[in-house]
Design an enzyme around this catalytic site. Structure first.
Site, PDB file in Angstrom:
ATOM      1  N   CYS A 156       0.834  -1.208   0.000  1.00 58.88           N
ATOM      2  CA  CYS A 156       0.000   0.000   0.000  1.00 58.88           C
ATOM      3  C   CYS A 156       0.869   1.259   0.000  1.00 58.88           C
ATOM      4  CB  CYS A 156      -0.915  -0.014   1.220  1.00 58.88           C
ATOM      5  SG  CYS A 156      -1.896   1.484   1.408  1.00 58.88           S
ATOM      6  N   CYS A 173       0.029   2.860   3.918  1.00 65.06           N
ATOM      7  CA  CYS A 173       0.413   2.145   5.146  1.00 65.06           C
ATOM      8  C   CYS A 173       1.657   1.282   4.979  1.00 65.06           C
ATOM      9  CB  CYS A 173      -0.748   1.305   5.672  1.00 65.06           C
ATOM     10  SG  CYS A 173      -1.107  -0.172   4.685  1.00 65.06           S
ATOM     11  N   ASP A 227      28.087   2.550  55.720  1.00 64.86           N
ATOM     12  CA  ASP A 227      29.399   2.133  55.217  1.00 64.86           C
ATOM     13  C   ASP A 227      29.534   0.613  55.308  1.00 64.86           C
ATOM     14  OD1 ASP A 227      30.109   4.735  54.693  1.00 64.86           O
ATOM     15  OD2 ASP A 227      31.124   5.027  56.617  1.00 64.86           O
TER      16      ASP A 227
END
Length: 555
Positions: free
Chosen positions: A102, A105, A370
């Site tokens: 197409c 599309c 820590d």
């Protein structure tokens, strides 16, 4: 004797159509009737014209704003052939019913594409594509209770639609049927494809299509068509003023895709609109144009299609405790050497990920301690974000994960109140993070014997404000700033048999550097325990005994 058929003497058995078959035929007949009615309402000469100009049947229905079952129907070709066949006979001409690809599309609504291996794929209808998609979902092993369908198409399709509409306007603009319609009424390629696929996907997956955490995304890419949009933008750029701070005079977003080793640059809708507007303006301003100049260039190959399934992240929330002074919060590698024996991130996230069969995980916590600091008390709030999980964890599975972590042999880490919390877990973490307080227990040594007045001095200090410059130990990775923090309260706990060692218990504002508050960091933290007691002070061990936040506590 069967109810489905009756047999009498001298007569052959005559099968009776089942109820399901009757319903199916009835449904097909109703569908054909709807399509016939819709097709009869279209201007036959315009339909014939569009078909002869390589516009597919579904795009014709889109342009005229017709929804119905036109995009998923297998009867569409038959209906149009019948109607246009009569027209062709009356005009003594041949009607080309369906183009190969197409013009608008690019084959998307013809269910034609190239796969990720650049192999050409032609499907008869939406049902065939839905079968392929559902097989992929099942192959990936997703556990789903619904799905959402997303479609991404090349922006050149928008330009194609605009150009075909301009062609129709120039040719049929004086006719009443055209004047009663506008381009804004048409149905987009995305919506048409979603409409065609939703029902068969719901059937094959046996779940509803709606807003869902599980997404099926179809991405169509057409390298040549995308370059056409880009070249159109660049060609027309010379006659337009550039916009400051943008590329090519437009707000520009670039999406790069690689299909079979070919890189394509896909422009945004902003570019597609701009290219379309400029090209159409150029055509309208040129008095000597050919009618077919409006039509987009035909393509010789379809789009490439990539189908991806994904689930939005699943969030696990809870609190962790750390009992080791040699475990970092996150994976810590320096010069290809691991620091510490493990990390909380790997222990918790590594236990959750395989149970959910996810692709990856991220670990988030309300602050950090820590590597040599233990996390005790009720624990520190955390979130584990599991990406693209195949399995949605049940309450039983969550409990199983928690027990697995807590029963590890090394006993480095423990989790509490593990649960699936959803994305609102972020809100719970952020609400309390700015105002949270932390409590600590520090083993401290001072250079002179501890006196009773020292205990009184320390315990009398409430809501004490301190000023901390970025500690020397982290100055290589953090900005040199000054931070004002609050020490809410402190108290000293004596250690039996020792006059220079004691436990310092304190509650502070979030973000306070406790080690530096004890020893002063060469004067970078003022006041400090050392300056308060008028001696040298050193911290030997530190524990976080409480993170005062409400999230992920027992209900």
């Amino acid at each position: 004797m069967s109810n489905a058929q009756k047999v009498t003497d001298g007569q052959e058995a005559s099968p009776v159509i089942s109820i399901d078959a009757e319903r199916h035929l009835s449904g097909e007949n109703e569908e054909i009737k709807l399509l016939n009615d819709a097709a009869q309402s279209l201007p036959a000469d315009a339909v014939t014209d569009l078909l002869s100009n390589e516009v597919c049947m579904r795009c014709i229905f889109r342009l005229f704003g017709i929804l119905l079952p036109a995009y998923s129907s297998n009867s569409l070709r038959t209906v149009l052939c019948n109607i246009l066949g009569v027209l062709a006979e009356s005009e003594k001409s041949t009607v080309h019913v369906e183009p190969k690809f197409c013009r608008i599309c690019l084959g998307i609504l013809q269910f034609t594409h190239c796969d990720i291996k650049a192999m050409f794929v032609k499907m008869e209808n939406a049902k065939d594509l839905a079968v392929t998609i559902s097989d992929l979902v099942k192959k990936e092993g997703y556990q789903i209770d619904s799905f959402s369908l997303e479609v991404s198409i090349p922006p050149v399709i928008l330009e194609n639609e605009n150009r075909v509409w301009l062609y129709m306007k120039k040719k049929y603009g004086s006719e009443l049927w055209f004047q009663e319609r506008s381009l804004s009424e048409h149905i987009s390629v995305k919506d048409a494809l979603k409409f065609a696929l939703s029902d068969p996907l719901q059937t094959f997956l046996d779940v509803k299509c709606c807003q869902s955490s599980f997404r099926i995304r179809l991405t169509y890419i057409h390298a040549k068509a995308s370059k056409t949009v880009q070249s159109s933008v660049e060609k027309n750029e010379g006659c337009k003023r550039r916009k400051t701070g943008t590329k090519n005079g437009f707000d520009y977003v670039k999406h790069e895709s690689v299909v079979d080793g070919v890189e394509s640059s896909v422009c945004t809708t902003i570019e597609a609109n701009a290219a379309s507007e400029r090209s159409s303006n150029g055509l309208q301003d040129n008095e000597s144009f050919n009618m077919c100049d409006f039509l987009p260039e035909m393509v010789k190959e379809p789009c490439c299609l990539e189908c991806l399934c994904s689930r939005t992240p699943i969030f696990f929330g809870g609190r962790y405790l750390k009992y080791s002074r040699n475990v970092s919060q996150t994976r810590w590698i320096i010069d290809e050497e691991r620091m510490g024996e493990a990390s909380i991130e790997e222990i918790i996230g590594g236990s959750i990920l395989p149970m959910c069969q996810g692709d990856n995980y991220k670990f988030h916590a309300a602050g950090r301690e820590d590597i040599d600091v233990r996390m005790l008390g009720s624990g520190r709030p955390f979130l584990v974000e599991v990406q693209n999980a195949r399995q949605v964890p049940s309450e039983l599975l969550v409990k199983e994960i928690e027990e697995k972590i807590n029963n590890m042999e090394n006993k480095l880490v423990k989790v509490k109140n593990l649960k699936v919390v959803g994305s609102q877990g972020w809100d719970l973490m952020h609400e309390g993070e700015a105002e949270k307080q932390k409590q600590y227990a520090a083993l401290v040594w001072i250079s002179h014997p501890l006196q009773d007045e020292d205990l009184q001095t320390v315990s009398s200090l409430k809501e004490m404000q301190i000023l901390q410059r970025t500690p020397i130990r982290v100055l290589h990775r953090r900005s040199p700033l000054e931070r004002e923090k609050i020490i809410h309260w402190m108290k000293i706990e004596k250690i039996a048999g020792s006059s220079q060692y004691f436990l310092l218990h304190l509650c502070t504002q979030a973000g306070t550097y406790i080690k530096e508050f004890v020893h002063g960091d060469l004067g970078r933290t003022t006041p400090s325990i050392g300056s308060i007691l008028g001696c040298r002070a050193e911290i030997l061990q530190l524990d976080v005994t409480e993170v005062k936040m409400d999230c992920f506590l027992p209900e």
